[in-house]
Scaffold this motif. Structure first.
Motif, short mmCIF file in Angstrom:
data_model
loop_
_atom_site.label_atom_id
_atom_site.label_comp_id
_atom_site.label_asym_id
_atom_site.label_seq_id
_atom_site.Cartn_x
_atom_site.Cartn_y
_atom_site.Cartn_z
N ASP A 51 -2.08 7.77 2.56
CA ASP A 51 -1.77 7.30 1.54
C ASP A 51 -1.09 7.26 0.50
N PHE A 52 -0.07 6.51 0.61
CA PHE A 52 2.11 6.39 -0.38
C PHE A 52 1.41 7.27 -1.53
N PHE A 72 2.01 -0.56 -5.45
CA PHE A 72 1.26 -0.40 -3.96
C PHE A 72 0.26 -1.50 -3.81
N GLY A 73 0.05 -1.78 -2.93
CA GLY A 73 -1.73 -2.98 -2.66
C GLY A 73 -1.65 -2.17 -0.92
N GLY A 74 -2.72 -3.65 -0.91
CA GLY A 74 -3.69 -3.82 0.57
C GLY A 74 -4.96 -2.18 0.33
N THR A 75 -4.43 -1.50 1.20
CA THR A 75 -5.97 -0.81 1.12
C THR A 75 -5.20 0.28 0.43
N ALA A 76 -6.62 1.38 0.04
CA ALA A 76 -5.57 2.54 -0.46
C ALA A 76 -5.19 3.67 0.12
N ALA A 81 -2.57 -0.07 3.57
CA ALA A 81 -1.70 0.23 2.86
C ALA A 81 -0.44 -0.40 2.53
N THR A 82 -0.26 -0.95 1.84
CA THR A 82 1.03 -1.56 1.26
C THR A 82 2.10 -0.30 0.13
N TYR A 83 3.27 -0.36 0.25
CA TYR A 83 3.57 -0.08 -0.39
C TYR A 83 5.60 -0.42 -0.80
N ALA A 84 5.53 -0.54 -2.32
CA ALA A 84 7.56 -1.28 -2.24
C ALA A 84 8.07 -0.58 -3.38
#
Length: 178
Positions: A51-52, A72-76, A81-84
């Motif tokens: 979990d980012f 944060f995006g996508g799934t939790a 899950a994504t993180y930029a």
């Protein structure tokens, strides 16, 4: 005077050519990896990595820019899950996406840097039970384009990135062994 300038120019040209030729001998890929045994079950460690949003509590990169913008995006958590991030020169900008999540043993992350240098790599975390501990391995690997090879002439990437991985694993250890 012109002869001296020509000699200096020639020496510089030969030196630069030597560096470029030496850079060509560097490998086309790189891999940096560090491991640490944590006295905690993989099930307690895995969620902090998958979990980012939890990375702020252990990642060595998070504290380098308090004003860093995070998205944060996508799934939790887990696959998708994504993180930029977009920060100062200490952290640059880029994004990550979890491509593989095998709870609680492995995570594979697509890691794209936008600045200060463009880079497209893979980060991987593995969690291997060892008695009452878990061996956590953090690795990053990918292609080494020519400019990366030139940088490797002057900078040891394993040492530079490895010390960050060691710090992150040590933070995970403190966090999970409370």
């Amino acid at each position: 005077m012109l002869k001296a300038i020509a000699i200096v120019a020639m020496v510089l040209a030969v030196g630069i050519a030597g560096i470029l030729v030496f850079a060509l001998t560097k490998p086309n890929t790189f891999r940096v990896e560090r491991s640490l045994a944590l006295k905690a079950p993989a099930e307690a460690i895995y969620p902090l990595v998958s979990d980012f949003r939890f990375w702020t509590s252990w990642s060595p990169y998070e504290g380098r820019d308090p004003a860093m913008k995070r998205t944060f995006g996508g799934t939790a958590a887990g696959k998708g899950a994504t993180y930029a991030w977009d920060g100062n020169n200490n952290v640059g900008a880029g994004h990550m996406e979890i491509l593989e999540a095998s709870t609680p043993s492995k995570l594979r992350i697509k890691l794209d840097f936008e600045r200060p240098f463009e880079g497209h790599n893979t980060a991987e975390f593995t969690f291997v039970p060892q008695g009452d501990a878990t061996l956590v391995t953090w690795a990053m690997y990918g292609p080494a384009p020519f400019m990366s090879k030139v940088m490797q002439v002057f900078i040891n990437m394993d040492t530079m990135i490895g010390k960050d991985f060691e710090a992150g694993l040590a933070s995970l250890k403190k966090l999970t062994e409370k």
